[in-house]
Design a protein around this motif. Structure first.
Motif, PDB file in Angstrom:
ATOM      1  N   ILE A   7     -42.720 -18.009 -48.857  1.00  0.00           N
ATOM      2  CA  ILE A   7     -41.987 -19.240 -49.131  1.00  0.00           C
ATOM      3  C   ILE A   7     -42.689 -20.351 -48.378  1.00  0.00           C
ATOM      4  CG2 ILE A   7     -39.813 -20.489 -48.835  1.00  0.00           C
ATOM      5  CD1 ILE A   7     -38.411 -17.713 -48.891  1.00  0.00           C
ATOM      6  N   VAL A   8     -43.000 -21.433 -49.068  1.00  0.00           N
ATOM      7  CA  VAL A   8     -43.634 -22.590 -48.438  1.00  0.00           C
ATOM      8  C   VAL A   8     -42.766 -23.811 -48.716  1.00  0.00           C
ATOM      9  CG1 VAL A   8     -45.692 -24.045 -48.321  1.00  0.00           C
ATOM     10  CG2 VAL A   8     -45.934 -21.593 -48.740  1.00  0.00           C
ATOM     11  N   ASN A   9     -42.284 -24.447 -47.663  1.00  0.00           N
ATOM     12  CA  ASN A   9     -41.473 -25.649 -47.783  1.00  0.00           C
ATOM     13  C   ASN A   9     -42.265 -26.856 -47.298  1.00  0.00           C
ATOM     14  OD1 ASN A   9     -39.042 -24.449 -48.755  1.00  0.00           O
ATOM     15  ND2 ASN A   9     -38.679 -23.652 -46.716  1.00  0.00           N
ATOM     16  N   ILE A  10     -41.961 -28.011 -47.836  1.00  0.00           N
ATOM     17  CA  ILE A  10     -42.640 -29.245 -47.462  1.00  0.00           C
ATOM     18  C   ILE A  10     -41.698 -30.082 -46.602  1.00  0.00           C
ATOM     19  CG2 ILE A  10     -43.828 -31.300 -48.303  1.00  0.00           C
ATOM     20  CD1 ILE A  10     -45.141 -28.656 -49.177  1.00  0.00           C
ATOM     21  N   SER A  11     -42.181 -30.502 -45.453  1.00  0.00           N
ATOM     22  CA  SER A  11     -41.404 -31.346 -44.547  1.00  0.00           C
ATOM     23  C   SER A  11     -42.235 -32.591 -44.234  1.00  0.00           C
ATOM     24  CB  SER A  11     -41.047 -30.574 -43.274  1.00  0.00           C
ATOM     25  OG  SER A  11     -40.188 -31.335 -42.454  1.00  0.00           O
ATOM     26  N   LEU A  43     -35.238 -12.978 -43.481  1.00  0.00           N
ATOM     27  CA  LEU A  43     -36.083 -12.248 -44.433  1.00  0.00           C
ATOM     28  C   LEU A  43     -37.274 -11.556 -43.788  1.00  0.00           C
ATOM     29  CD1 LEU A  43     -36.111 -14.796 -47.404  1.00  0.00           C
ATOM     30  CD2 LEU A  43     -34.616 -12.811 -47.048  1.00  0.00           C
ATOM     31  N   GLY A  44     -37.448 -11.732 -42.489  1.00  0.00           N
ATOM     32  CA  GLY A  44     -38.595 -11.148 -41.791  1.00  0.00           C
ATOM     33  C   GLY A  44     -38.709  -9.639 -41.924  1.00  0.00           C
ATOM     34  N   GLN A  45     -37.586  -8.948 -41.910  1.00  0.00           N
ATOM     35  CA  GLN A  45     -37.610  -7.484 -42.039  1.00  0.00           C
ATOM     36  C   GLN A  45     -38.160  -7.046 -43.385  1.00  0.00           C
ATOM     37  OE1 GLN A  45     -33.630  -6.151 -41.212  1.00  0.00           O
ATOM     38  NE2 GLN A  45     -33.948  -6.237 -38.996  1.00  0.00           N
ATOM     39  N   ARG A  46     -38.111  -7.934 -44.351  1.00  0.00           N
ATOM     40  CA  ARG A  46     -38.651  -7.613 -45.677  1.00  0.00           C
ATOM     41  C   ARG A  46     -40.097  -8.099 -45.830  1.00  0.00           C
ATOM     42  NH1 ARG A  46     -34.756 -10.065 -49.864  1.00  0.00           N
ATOM     43  NH2 ARG A  46     -36.487  -9.418 -51.172  1.00  0.00           N
ATOM     44  N   ARG A  47     -40.704  -8.525 -44.708  1.00  0.00           N
ATOM     45  CA  ARG A  47     -42.087  -9.019 -44.681  1.00  0.00           C
ATOM     46  C   ARG A  47     -42.266 -10.254 -45.560  1.00  0.00           C
ATOM     47  NH1 ARG A  47     -42.721  -4.306 -46.660  1.00  0.00           N
ATOM     48  NH2 ARG A  47     -44.318  -4.931 -48.128  1.00  0.00           N
ATOM     49  N   ILE A  48     -41.206 -11.041 -45.693  1.00  0.00           N
ATOM     50  CA  ILE A  48     -41.280 -12.312 -46.407  1.00  0.00           C
ATOM     51  C   ILE A  48     -41.526 -13.394 -45.363  1.00  0.00           C
ATOM     52  CG2 ILE A  48     -40.004 -14.016 -47.783  1.00  0.00           C
ATOM     53  CD1 ILE A  48     -38.483 -11.625 -49.039  1.00  0.00           C
ATOM     54  N   THR A  49     -42.607 -14.112 -45.506  1.00  0.00           N
ATOM     55  CA  THR A  49     -42.925 -15.173 -44.554  1.00  0.00           C
ATOM     56  C   THR A  49     -42.435 -16.514 -45.082  1.00  0.00           C
ATOM     57  OG1 THR A  49     -45.109 -15.567 -45.501  1.00  0.00           O
ATOM     58  CG2 THR A  49     -44.978 -13.969 -43.707  1.00  0.00           C
ATOM     59  N   VAL A  50     -42.060 -17.361 -44.154  1.00  0.00           N
ATOM     60  CA  VAL A  50     -41.581 -18.700 -44.496  1.00  0.00           C
ATOM     61  C   VAL A  50     -42.386 -19.685 -43.659  1.00  0.00           C
ATOM     62  CG1 VAL A  50     -39.603 -20.247 -44.598  1.00  0.00           C
ATOM     63  CG2 VAL A  50     -39.266 -17.783 -44.906  1.00  0.00           C
ATOM     64  N   ASN A  51     -43.032 -20.624 -44.318  1.00  0.00           N
ATOM     65  CA  ASN A  51     -43.826 -21.642 -43.637  1.00  0.00           C
ATOM     66  C   ASN A  51     -43.366 -23.025 -44.051  1.00  0.00           C
ATOM     67  OD1 ASN A  51     -45.904 -20.056 -42.188  1.00  0.00           O
ATOM     68  ND2 ASN A  51     -46.339 -19.345 -44.255  1.00  0.00           N
ATOM     69  N   VAL A  52     -43.602 -23.975 -43.161  1.00  0.00           N
ATOM     70  CA  VAL A  52     -43.309 -25.375 -43.442  1.00  0.00           C
ATOM     71  C   VAL A  52     -44.603 -26.157 -43.291  1.00  0.00           C
ATOM     72  CG1 VAL A  52     -42.014 -27.414 -42.749  1.00  0.00           C
ATOM     73  CG2 VAL A  52     -40.950 -25.174 -42.599  1.00  0.00           C
ATOM     74  N   ILE A  53     -44.956 -26.908 -44.301  1.00  0.00           N
ATOM     75  CA  ILE A  53     -46.094 -27.822 -44.235  1.00  0.00           C
ATOM     76  C   ILE A  53     -45.532 -29.206 -43.945  1.00  0.00           C
ATOM     77  CG2 ILE A  53     -47.975 -28.892 -45.526  1.00  0.00           C
ATOM     78  CD1 ILE A  53     -48.108 -26.293 -47.163  1.00  0.00           C
ATOM     79  N   ALA A  54     -46.041 -29.831 -42.892  1.00  0.00           N
ATOM     80  CA  ALA A  54     -45.550 -31.155 -42.499  1.00  0.00           C
ATOM     81  C   ALA A  54     -46.740 -32.112 -42.407  1.00  0.00           C
ATOM     82  CB  ALA A  54     -44.809 -31.079 -41.165  1.00  0.00           C
ATOM     83  N   PRO A  55     -47.135 -32.689 -43.536  1.00  0.00           N
ATOM     84  CA  PRO A  55     -48.287 -33.586 -43.510  1.00  0.00           C
ATOM     85  C   PRO A  55     -47.990 -34.854 -42.718  1.00  0.00           C
ATOM     86  CG  PRO A  55     -47.264 -33.608 -45.674  1.00  0.00           C
ATOM     87  CD  PRO A  55     -46.559 -32.571 -44.864  1.00  0.00           C
ATOM     88  N   GLY A  56     -49.035 -35.434 -42.205  1.00  0.00           N
ATOM     89  CA  GLY A  56     -48.904 -36.709 -41.500  1.00  0.00           C
ATOM     90  C   GLY A  56     -48.855 -37.852 -42.487  1.00  0.00           C
TER      91      GLY A  56
END
Length: 72
Positions: A7-11, A43-56
């Motif tokens: 999962i990739v979220n934009i911040s 969701l970590g136990q299911r090896r699902i990673t979650v990242n946030v991209i926060a551009p300048g």
């Protein structure tokens, strides 16, 4: 979502800096940051990673092009 998914979220970096007129925008993006932390924990136990991209700073038409039209 299948195990091992991503999962990739934009911040925004505005969640870490304050400026006039930015409260509503920064708080909504801040919610994305917090949601991502909690979802990653759940969701970590299911090896699902979650990242946030926060551009300048990005030169766009936001706020009438205040960034785009600023030579600095």
């Amino acid at each position: 979502m299948k195990d091992g998914g991503r999962i990739v979220n934009i911040s925004t970096t505005r969640t870490r800096l304050s400026s006039r007129g930015g409260a509503a925008y920064a708080s909504m993006r801040g919610a994305i940051d917090v949601l991502s932390q909690h979802v990653a924990t759940e969701l970590g136990q299911r090896r699902i990673t979650v990242n946030v991209i926060a551009p300048g700073v990005v030169a766009t038409d936001i706020s009438g092009g205040i960034v785009r039209n600023n030579p600095e």
